[in-house]
Write a protein that holds these residues in place. Sequence first.
Motif, mmCIF file in Angstrom:
data_model
loop_
_atom_site.group_PDB
_atom_site.id
_atom_site.type_symbol
_atom_site.label_atom_id
_atom_site.label_comp_id
_atom_site.label_asym_id
_atom_site.label_seq_id
_atom_site.Cartn_x
_atom_site.Cartn_y
_atom_site.Cartn_z
ATOM 1 N N CYS A 143 0.829 -1.212 0.000
ATOM 2 C CA CYS A 143 0.000 0.000 0.000
ATOM 3 C C CYS A 143 0.862 1.259 0.000
ATOM 4 O O CYS A 143 0.446 2.300 -0.507
ATOM 5 N N CYS A 186 -6.613 4.934 3.197
ATOM 6 C CA CYS A 186 -6.417 5.316 1.806
ATOM 7 C C CYS A 186 -7.746 5.816 1.262
ATOM 8 O O CYS A 186 -8.775 5.757 1.938
ATOM 9 N N PHE A 234 -5.666 -0.607 -6.285
ATOM 10 C CA PHE A 234 -4.237 -0.308 -6.230
ATOM 11 C C PHE A 234 -3.799 0.331 -7.543
ATOM 12 O O PHE A 234 -4.111 -0.155 -8.627
ATOM 13 N N ASP A 235 -3.078 1.427 -7.445
ATOM 14 C CA ASP A 235 -2.541 2.128 -8.607
ATOM 15 C C ASP A 235 -1.153 2.613 -8.201
ATOM 16 O O ASP A 235 -1.024 3.513 -7.366
ATOM 17 N N GLU A 236 -0.131 1.979 -8.758
ATOM 18 C CA GLU A 236 1.234 2.293 -8.342
ATOM 19 C C GLU A 236 1.549 3.767 -8.516
ATOM 20 O O GLU A 236 1.263 4.365 -9.548
ATOM 21 N N ASP A 237 2.144 4.344 -7.496
ATOM 22 C CA ASP A 237 2.570 5.739 -7.537
ATOM 23 C C ASP A 237 3.949 5.769 -8.183
ATOM 24 O O ASP A 237 4.942 5.409 -7.562
ATOM 25 N N CYS A 294 1.174 2.830 -3.340
ATOM 26 C CA CYS A 294 -0.056 3.150 -4.064
ATOM 27 C C CYS A 294 -0.332 4.652 -3.988
ATOM 28 O O CYS A 294 -0.178 5.268 -2.931
ATOM 29 N N LYS A 308 -6.245 -5.559 -6.917
ATOM 30 C CA LYS A 308 -6.410 -5.214 -8.331
ATOM 31 C C LYS A 308 -7.818 -5.509 -8.802
ATOM 32 O O LYS A 308 -8.185 -5.163 -9.913
#
Length: 84
Positions: free
Chosen positions: A24, A41, A72-75, A27, A61
């Motif tokens: 997390c 979040c 989840f969206d990778e930073d 994310c 996902k």
Amino acid sequence: MATTKEQDRNLLEVAEELFGYSPCLHCKHFVWDVYAEGSHCKAFPDTDIPNEIFWGKNLHKEPYPGDHGIRFDEDEELRYDPRW
């Protein structure tokens, strides 16, 4: 990016080995608040992030009860930079 179940398992193993902490933290929806009690979040604004998600047992996902449609969206800004 869609991944297979085998790829997800491999990602979890790598995350556990490399990071030793929650995916997390990578994310873009994670709320960084040192004064907040628990982990939060944008997907779970009124409650703690479920343990199975926070500790990487579920990569989040796919839809999860109560996630308000946020996954989840990778930073990309937090990606490991080998120059460090």
